[in-house]
Design a protein around this motif. Structure first.
Motif, PDB file in Angstrom:
ATOM      1  N   ASN A   4     -14.226  28.236  -7.686  1.00 32.52           N
ATOM      2  CA  ASN A   4     -13.393  29.328  -7.165  1.00 32.52           C
ATOM      3  C   ASN A   4     -11.946  28.905  -6.926  1.00 32.52           C
ATOM      4  O   ASN A   4     -11.046  29.750  -6.907  1.00 32.52           O
ATOM      5  CB  ASN A   4     -13.991  29.882  -5.874  1.00 32.52           C
ATOM      6  N   CYS A   5     -11.720  27.594  -6.756  1.00 39.87           N
ATOM      7  CA  CYS A   5     -10.360  27.096  -6.548  1.00 39.87           C
ATOM      8  C   CYS A   5      -9.672  26.747  -7.863  1.00 39.87           C
ATOM      9  O   CYS A   5      -8.508  26.352  -7.864  1.00 39.87           O
ATOM     10  CB  CYS A   5     -10.384  25.872  -5.641  1.00 39.87           C
ATOM     11  N   GLY A   6     -10.397  26.861  -8.969  1.00 31.35           N
ATOM     12  CA  GLY A   6      -9.809  26.559 -10.266  1.00 31.35           C
ATOM     13  C   GLY A   6      -9.836  25.096 -10.639  1.00 31.35           C
ATOM     14  O   GLY A   6      -9.153  24.677 -11.577  1.00 31.35           O
ATOM     15  N   LYS A  12      -0.147  18.583  -2.433  1.00 33.13           N
ATOM     16  CA  LYS A  12       0.789  18.958  -3.500  1.00 33.13           C
ATOM     17  C   LYS A  12       0.078  19.041  -4.864  1.00 33.13           C
ATOM     18  O   LYS A  12       0.502  18.417  -5.847  1.00 33.13           O
ATOM     19  CB  LYS A  12       1.959  17.964  -3.577  1.00 33.13           C
ATOM     20  N   LEU A  13      -0.989  19.814  -4.899  1.00 33.20           N
ATOM     21  CA  LEU A  13      -1.776  19.982  -6.119  1.00 33.20           C
ATOM     22  C   LEU A  13      -1.220  21.171  -6.895  1.00 33.20           C
ATOM     23  O   LEU A  13      -1.665  22.304  -6.737  1.00 33.20           O
ATOM     24  CB  LEU A  13      -3.255  20.195  -5.767  1.00 33.20           C
ATOM     25  N   ASP A  14      -0.256  20.904  -7.729  1.00 33.30           N
ATOM     26  CA  ASP A  14       0.446  21.981  -8.430  1.00 33.30           C
ATOM     27  C   ASP A  14      -0.380  22.587  -9.570  1.00 33.30           C
ATOM     28  O   ASP A  14      -0.174  23.745  -9.933  1.00 33.30           O
ATOM     29  CB  ASP A  14       1.781  21.460  -8.984  1.00 33.30           C
ATOM     30  N   ASN A  15      -1.284  21.801 -10.145  1.00 33.05           N
ATOM     31  CA  ASN A  15      -2.086  22.275 -11.278  1.00 33.05           C
ATOM     32  C   ASN A  15      -3.565  22.049 -10.988  1.00 33.05           C
ATOM     33  O   ASN A  15      -4.089  20.955 -11.236  1.00 33.05           O
ATOM     34  CB  ASN A  15      -1.672  21.558 -12.560  1.00 33.05           C
ATOM     35  N   PRO A  16      -4.262  23.058 -10.443  1.00 33.40           N
ATOM     36  CA  PRO A  16      -5.677  22.889 -10.093  1.00 33.40           C
ATOM     37  C   PRO A  16      -6.549  22.429 -11.259  1.00 33.40           C
ATOM     38  O   PRO A  16      -7.538  21.712 -11.055  1.00 33.40           O
ATOM     39  CB  PRO A  16      -6.089  24.290  -9.622  1.00 33.40           C
ATOM     40  N   LYS A  17      -6.184  22.808 -12.484  1.00 32.47           N
ATOM     41  CA  LYS A  17      -6.990  22.427 -13.648  1.00 32.47           C
ATOM     42  C   LYS A  17      -6.956  20.924 -13.900  1.00 32.47           C
ATOM     43  O   LYS A  17      -7.812  20.399 -14.615  1.00 32.47           O
ATOM     44  CB  LYS A  17      -6.491  23.175 -14.893  1.00 32.47           C
ATOM     45  N   ARG A  18      -5.958  20.245 -13.301  1.00 33.13           N
ATOM     46  CA  ARG A  18      -5.861  18.795 -13.447  1.00 33.13           C
ATOM     47  C   ARG A  18      -6.528  18.069 -12.278  1.00 33.13           C
ATOM     48  O   ARG A  18      -6.321  16.874 -12.069  1.00 33.13           O
ATOM     49  CB  ARG A  18      -4.383  18.371 -13.536  1.00 33.13           C
ATOM     50  N   GLN A  33      -5.275   9.888  -8.217  1.00 35.25           N
ATOM     51  CA  GLN A  33      -5.248  10.055  -6.767  1.00 35.25           C
ATOM     52  C   GLN A  33      -6.634  10.509  -6.326  1.00 35.25           C
ATOM     53  O   GLN A  33      -7.226  11.400  -6.960  1.00 35.25           O
ATOM     54  CB  GLN A  33      -4.216  11.106  -6.365  1.00 35.25           C
ATOM     55  N   VAL A  34      -7.156   9.916  -5.267  1.00 33.09           N
ATOM     56  CA  VAL A  34      -8.493  10.267  -4.795  1.00 33.09           C
ATOM     57  C   VAL A  34      -8.415  10.671  -3.323  1.00 33.09           C
ATOM     58  O   VAL A  34      -7.953   9.898  -2.479  1.00 33.09           O
ATOM     59  CB  VAL A  34      -9.486   9.100  -4.962  1.00 33.09           C
ATOM     60  N   PHE A  80      -7.817  14.945 -15.964  1.00 37.30           N
ATOM     61  CA  PHE A  80      -7.513  15.158 -14.542  1.00 37.30           C
ATOM     62  C   PHE A  80      -6.685  14.001 -14.003  1.00 37.30           C
ATOM     63  O   PHE A  80      -6.758  12.871 -14.480  1.00 37.30           O
ATOM     64  CB  PHE A  80      -8.804  15.328 -13.721  1.00 37.30           C
ATOM     65  N   ASP A  81      -5.861  14.323 -12.998  1.00 33.67           N
ATOM     66  CA  ASP A  81      -5.000  13.339 -12.333  1.00 33.67           C
ATOM     67  C   ASP A  81      -5.456  13.084 -10.897  1.00 33.67           C
ATOM     68  O   ASP A  81      -5.135  12.049 -10.313  1.00 33.67           O
ATOM     69  CB  ASP A  81      -3.551  13.830 -12.289  1.00 33.67           C
ATOM     70  N   VAL A  82      -6.163  14.079 -10.335  1.00 36.27           N
ATOM     71  CA  VAL A  82      -6.573  14.023  -8.928  1.00 36.27           C
ATOM     72  C   VAL A  82      -8.075  14.229  -8.840  1.00 36.27           C
ATOM     73  O   VAL A  82      -8.634  15.099  -9.523  1.00 36.27           O
ATOM     74  CB  VAL A  82      -5.856  15.117  -8.098  1.00 36.27           C
ATOM     75  N   VAL A  83      -8.721  13.427  -8.002  1.00 32.06           N
ATOM     76  CA  VAL A  83     -10.147  13.598  -7.723  1.00 32.06           C
ATOM     77  C   VAL A  83     -10.296  13.990  -6.260  1.00 32.06           C
ATOM     78  O   VAL A  83      -9.785  13.305  -5.363  1.00 32.06           O
ATOM     79  CB  VAL A  83     -10.941  12.307  -7.998  1.00 32.06           C
ATOM     80  N   LEU A  84     -10.959  15.110  -6.029  1.00 29.01           N
ATOM     81  CA  LEU A  84     -11.322  15.559  -4.684  1.00 29.01           C
ATOM     82  C   LEU A  84     -12.821  15.362  -4.556  1.00 29.01           C
ATOM     83  O   LEU A  84     -13.584  15.895  -5.360  1.00 29.01           O
ATOM     84  CB  LEU A  84     -10.951  17.026  -4.485  1.00 29.01           C
TER      85      LEU A  84
END
Length: 308
Positions: A260-262, A237-243, A58-59, A24-28
């Protein structure tokens, strides 16, 4: 479907731990129950976020609580040591309502039963927000006059508000009789407990009353709505939800939202979900991973460094 064995991030093999952080590149990240409990910070949460940032992640933070002023959110993150935190790094229902109103050109004014701080976010964003706050002298004999719609409203906004009262509920019901009036709901969380474990009535309980009285389904802009996921994908700008990795403490709200958001999902046990509840859930409702708390990332990165 029967439950499956969900891996704890610290019990992965050295190779799996590295593969996990590289996936993963992004943490929500949720806030209440993950970063802090009510007003008390959980141990080393700021340090854990910084470890993720130091690894190039990115967090961003996603809360269902719009009752805190923007400045308080910023100060809370600064106090726990999160570096480079900015107000636009957090999303909550008042902000997603603002996005939705602008994106869909909702007519104004709008009638809001949201908290004062939520309304402040909307007004700062340029929304003409109308409210009704009558504290004394209300009786059934003058209720109709007090709640008489002053004009057509583009939408009724409904969200967590500890000061919500009967007059506001009545006015919202009357505005929603207009089928051209949109209906937006912030946080539909199914439950809330005091520290003593006592269950409290919540925003969703009052929403269900409005739904029953008006026959209107609200557009939900908070977790676990997929619509919120689309808003986050657009804003950040989350182009790839799996990441993306979604971290939350609620098996009823955070994990279904992430799934549900992938997104990949990580359940932390520092908040409202006991581990037994996770094991008893159906496989499709379980997270991809779990941890005792977000602070486990500190140990995880230490493990990876040792093996490097």
């Amino acid at each position: 479907m029967s439950a499956r064995k969900v891996p704890h991030i610290l019990k992965l093999s050295a190779k799996e731990q590295k593969e996990f952080v590289n996936s993963f590149d992004v943490v929500l990240c949720d806030c209440d129950g993950v970063m802090w409990m009510a007003s008390s910070p959980l141990p080393r949460t700021g340090e854990a976020v910084n470890a993720l940032k130091d690894d190039g992640k990115q967090v961003f933070f996603v809360s269902n609580n719009s009752e805190r002023p923007e400045e308080e959110y910023v100060n809370k993150f600064i106090r726990i040591g999160v570096k480079d935190f900015q107000a636009n790094h957090i999303m909550h229902p008042a902000k997603s309502m603002l996005y939705y109103i602008k994106k869909h050109n909702i007519k104004q004014p709008v009638f809001s039963t949201c908290s004062a701080d939520g309304n402040d976010v909307l007004r700062r964003g340029g929304v003409d927000v109308r409210t009704l706050d009558v504290k004394e002298g209300v009786r059934l004999s003058n209720l109709e006059e007090i709640t008489e719609p002053e004009q057509k409203m583009g939408a009724v906004l409904f969200d967590i508000n500890s000061n919500l009262n009967y007059v506001q509920m009545t006015a919202a019901t009357r505005y929603l009789a207009d089928k051209d009036c949109d209906f937006l709901l912030g946080a539909p969380d199914p439950r809330f407990r005091l520290g003593t474990g006592v269950m409290l009535p919540i925003c969703n309980d009052f929403y269900l009353i409005l739904k029953r009285l008006t026959g209107r389904e609200a557009t939900i802009v908070g977790k676990p709505s997929v619509l919120l996921g689309e808003i986050l994908k657009d804003i950040y700008k989350l182009d790839n939800p799996k990441r993306c990795l979604f971290v939350g403490d609620s098996l009823a709200v955070d994990i279904p939202f992430g799934l549900n958001c992938g997104f990949q999902t990580l359940l932390v046990l520092s908040g409202c979900t006991p581990i037994e509840e996770m094991w008893q859930a159906n496989a499709e409702d379980q997270p991809h991973f779990y941890a005792d708390g977000i602070a486990d990332f500190i140990e995880l990165y230490a493990n990876i460094s040792k093996k490097a």
